[in-house]
Design an enzyme around this catalytic site. Structure first.
Site, PDB file in Angstrom:
ATOM      1  N   HIS A  72       0.807  -1.210   0.048  1.00  0.00           N
ATOM      2  CA  HIS A  72      -0.176   0.083   0.015  1.00  0.00           C
ATOM      3  C   HIS A  72       0.766   1.553  -0.136  1.00  0.00           C
ATOM      4  CE1 HIS A  72      -2.917   2.860   1.914  1.00  0.00           C
ATOM      5  NE2 HIS A  72      -3.534   2.352   0.848  1.00  0.00           N
ATOM      6  N   PHE A  96       6.161  20.203  -3.496  1.00  0.00           N
ATOM      7  CA  PHE A  96       5.847  18.615  -2.955  1.00  0.00           C
ATOM      8  C   PHE A  96       6.411  18.588  -1.423  1.00  0.00           C
ATOM      9  CE2 PHE A  96       6.894  14.033  -2.469  1.00  0.00           C
ATOM     10  CZ  PHE A  96       5.557  13.651  -2.650  1.00  0.00           C
TER      11      PHE A  96
END
Length: 156
Positions: free
Chosen positions: A88, A113
């Site tokens: 994940h 970011f």
């Protein structure tokens, strides 16, 4: 002509911080670093809006909407994705990084970011204000430089 980013005349800029609620103890430290950095460079606290989203995967969607509104001079994205025992982690970091990259290339609003991607909680803590500095503060400075560059190249 040479264009170089400068950290000057940022007083009237409006900044959005899009932050993930997941791993919020880390993210709150990143936000504090970003806010302090922005304020040290002339951004008034009232010109910094924080938009909380449920998790890191929601950051690109909300950042895109904020960019479309054209109310902000720049957007800081902050979050902390810490590797677990499943795949994940890779799905999340790839989705977030690709999403923010696509948005930053398709809008006229500078977006930076600031989503930590670490193997351990300790690494995230170090990058959010401990030994390795505060990445929130670093990306906020990068945003101010981008805003300045955008202003300079408007006349090209």
């Amino acid at each position: 002509m040479i264009y170089k980013a400068k950290l000057i005349d940022q007083t009237n800029k409006k900044i959005a911080i899009v932050a993930s609620k997941f791993n919020d103890l880390i993210v709150k430290q990143l936000i504090s670093g970003a806010q302090e950095s922005l304020e040290m460079h002339g951004i008034d606290e009232s010109n910094i809006d924080i938009i909380w989203v449920p998790g890191a995967l929601e950051i690109p969607m909300v950042a895109k909407r904020i960019a479309q509104v054209q109310k902000y001079d720049g957007i800081v994205t902050l979050g902390a994705v810490i590797k677990g025992d499943t795949d994940h982690y890779d799905l999340v970091i790839n989705g977030v990084a690709n999403g923010i990259s696509q948005i930053s290339l398709s809008t006229d609003v500078p977006i930076v970011f600031g989503v930590l991607t670490t193997d351990t909680l300790e690494q995230a803590q170090q990058r959010s204000g401990a030994k390795s500095g505060n990445k929130g503060a670093e990306v906020a400075l990068s945003l101010l430089e981008l805003i300045n560059i955008f202003e300079q190249i408007k006349s090209i």
